[in-house]
Motif scaffolding. Structure first.
Motif, PDB file in Angstrom:
ATOM      1  N   PRO A  83       0.270  18.972  18.130  1.00 23.85           N
ATOM      2  CA  PRO A  83      -0.933  19.677  17.666  1.00 23.85           C
ATOM      3  C   PRO A  83      -0.769  21.189  17.566  1.00 23.85           C
ATOM      4  O   PRO A  83      -1.594  21.858  16.970  1.00 23.85           O
ATOM      5  CB  PRO A  83      -1.972  19.307  18.724  1.00 23.85           C
ATOM      6  N   THR A  84       0.322  21.734  18.154  1.00 20.27           N
ATOM      7  CA  THR A  84       0.601  23.168  18.038  1.00 20.27           C
ATOM      8  C   THR A  84       1.701  23.380  17.008  1.00 20.27           C
ATOM      9  O   THR A  84       2.764  22.760  17.088  1.00 20.27           O
ATOM     10  CB  THR A  84       1.046  23.748  19.394  1.00 20.27           C
ATOM     11  N   ALA A  85       1.445  24.236  16.040  1.00 22.88           N
ATOM     12  CA  ALA A  85       2.425  24.489  14.981  1.00 22.88           C
ATOM     13  C   ALA A  85       3.678  25.146  15.555  1.00 22.88           C
ATOM     14  O   ALA A  85       3.610  25.912  16.516  1.00 22.88           O
ATOM     15  CB  ALA A  85       1.806  25.378  13.908  1.00 22.88           C
ATOM     16  N   ARG A  86       4.828  24.818  14.964  1.00 18.76           N
ATOM     17  CA  ARG A  86       6.091  25.462  15.345  1.00 18.76           C
ATOM     18  C   ARG A  86       6.977  25.521  14.110  1.00 18.76           C
ATOM     19  O   ARG A  86       7.052  24.573  13.325  1.00 18.76           O
ATOM     20  CB  ARG A  86       6.771  24.704  16.485  1.00 18.76           C
ATOM     21  N   SER A  87       7.687  26.629  13.953  1.00 18.54           N
ATOM     22  CA  SER A  87       8.490  26.833  12.747  1.00 18.54           C
ATOM     23  C   SER A  87       9.754  25.984  12.738  1.00 18.54           C
ATOM     24  O   SER A  87      10.312  25.706  11.672  1.00 18.54           O
ATOM     25  CB  SER A  87       8.868  28.315  12.618  1.00 18.54           C
ATOM     26  N   ASP A  88      10.220  25.561  13.915  1.00 15.03           N
ATOM     27  CA  ASP A  88      11.470  24.800  14.001  1.00 15.03           C
ATOM     28  C   ASP A  88      11.223  23.300  14.125  1.00 15.03           C
ATOM     29  O   ASP A  88      12.023  22.580  14.712  1.00 15.03           O
ATOM     30  CB  ASP A  88      12.298  25.287  15.191  1.00 15.03           C
ATOM     31  N   HIS A  89      10.115  22.811  13.575  1.00  8.73           N
ATOM     32  CA  HIS A  89       9.752  21.403  13.751  1.00  8.73           C
ATOM     33  C   HIS A  89      10.826  20.454  13.227  1.00  8.73           C
ATOM     34  O   HIS A  89      11.138  19.438  13.859  1.00  8.73           O
ATOM     35  CB  HIS A  89       8.404  21.100  13.092  1.00  8.73           C
ATOM     36  N   ALA A  90      11.427  20.779  12.078  1.00 11.24           N
ATOM     37  CA  ALA A  90      12.446  19.889  11.511  1.00 11.24           C
ATOM     38  C   ALA A  90      13.696  19.853  12.390  1.00 11.24           C
ATOM     39  O   ALA A  90      14.271  18.783  12.639  1.00 11.24           O
ATOM     40  CB  ALA A  90      12.802  20.344  10.097  1.00 11.24           C
ATOM     41  N   LYS A  91      14.100  21.017  12.882  1.00  7.34           N
ATOM     42  CA  LYS A  91      15.280  21.084  13.749  1.00  7.34           C
ATOM     43  C   LYS A  91      15.024  20.336  15.057  1.00  7.34           C
ATOM     44  O   LYS A  91      15.887  19.587  15.537  1.00  7.34           O
ATOM     45  CB  LYS A  91      15.624  22.543  14.046  1.00  7.34           C
ATOM     46  N   ALA A  92      13.834  20.520  15.635  1.00  4.17           N
ATOM     47  CA  ALA A  92      13.508  19.854  16.896  1.00  4.17           C
ATOM     48  C   ALA A  92      13.528  18.336  16.740  1.00  4.17           C
ATOM     49  O   ALA A  92      14.057  17.610  17.593  1.00  4.17           O
ATOM     50  CB  ALA A  92      12.138  20.312  17.397  1.00  4.17           C
ATOM     51  N   LEU A  93      12.981  17.848  15.632  1.00  2.00           N
ATOM     52  CA  LEU A  93      12.919  16.401  15.435  1.00  2.00           C
ATOM     53  C   LEU A  93      14.299  15.822  15.121  1.00  2.00           C
ATOM     54  O   LEU A  93      14.611  14.692  15.510  1.00  2.00           O
ATOM     55  CB  LEU A  93      11.931  16.067  14.317  1.00  2.00           C
ATOM     56  N   THR A  94      15.131  16.594  14.439  1.00  2.00           N
ATOM     57  CA  THR A  94      16.503  16.140  14.173  1.00  2.00           C
ATOM     58  C   THR A  94      17.291  16.021  15.476  1.00  2.00           C
ATOM     59  O   THR A  94      18.013  15.037  15.697  1.00  2.00           O
ATOM     60  CB  THR A  94      17.212  17.116  13.220  1.00  2.00           C
ATOM     61  N   ARG A  95      17.140  17.007  16.349  1.00  2.00           N
ATOM     62  CA  ARG A  95      17.798  16.936  17.657  1.00  2.00           C
ATOM     63  C   ARG A  95      17.287  15.745  18.457  1.00  2.00           C
ATOM     64  O   ARG A  95      18.055  15.052  19.132  1.00  2.00           O
ATOM     65  CB  ARG A  95      17.559  18.240  18.427  1.00  2.00           C
TER      66      ARG A  95
END
Length: 204
Positions: free
Chosen positions: A130-142
């Protein structure tokens, strides 16, 4: 002598009232402790179902319906699950699912993602809400790479567990639906594309 007798009766009555008051206070204390324990259980259950910030908004009787400009959504399921489940029975099948979903929970916390739900042998996880983050794609890939590594340690019907992944990034709508059995979920083309990618992807 009459006065002494009356005094004795009054003292006995006072003693009985004090005992009753103490008993009532003790019952009230136990009741309050029980209510506190039930409240803590309810809080823990709510936080198991919903992200903490969403739970707080829901307790404040706020409607949960949010637009998110950019999130990443992941679907992952166990390759060949249905066929293998037929050959090993219920106990082993549930043990494998429990292992998989516990790993998904543990890694969600580590990488700051949210496990939204499970669908059969599939898990849906999102980063960026629910909190926006700019590295969402990188976090989910990891997250996906670590989940892949974690399940490979386990065997199912004599073979290592393998997963099929689908990840997509984009806008999404998120909110809480239901009344008695509510759920926090996501909708939109980003979710649909991630699901379709997972369905057609090659095993890891």
């Amino acid at each position: 002598q009459q006065k002494a007798y009356e005094m004795t009766l009054l003292q006995e009555r006072e003693r009985q009232l004090n005992e009753k008051l103490q008993s009532t206070n003790e019952a009230l204390r136990k009741s309050q402790e029980g209510l506190a324990r039930e409240y803590q259980r309810a809080e823990a259950l709510l936080l198991n179902i919903l992200p903490a910030s969403i739970a707080e908004r829901l307790k404040a009787h706020k409607k949960i319906a949010d637009n998110h400009a950019e999130v990443s959504v992941l679907f992952a399921d166990i390759v060949g699950f249905t066929e293998r489940a037929r050959s090993v029975g219920a106990v082993t099948t549930l043990a494998i699912l429990n292992y998989f979903f516990k790993a998904a929970d543990r890694l969600s916390e580590r990488y700051g993602c949210e496990k939204i739900k499970t669908i059969g042998d599939c898990v849906m996880v999102v980063a960026g809400l629910p909190t926006a983050r700019s590295d969402h794609a990188k976090a989910l890939t990891r997250y996906a790479l670590e989940l892949r590594k974690a399940v490979r340690r386990e065997r199912f019907a004599g073979e290592p567990l393998r997963l099929r992944f689908g990840i997509h990034s984009g806008p999404s709508v998120a909110g809480v639906i239901g009344k008695w059995r509510f759920a926090y979920d996501l909708w939109g083309e980003t979710v649909n594309l991630a699901s379709r990618i997972q369905t057609s992807a090659e095993p890891d």
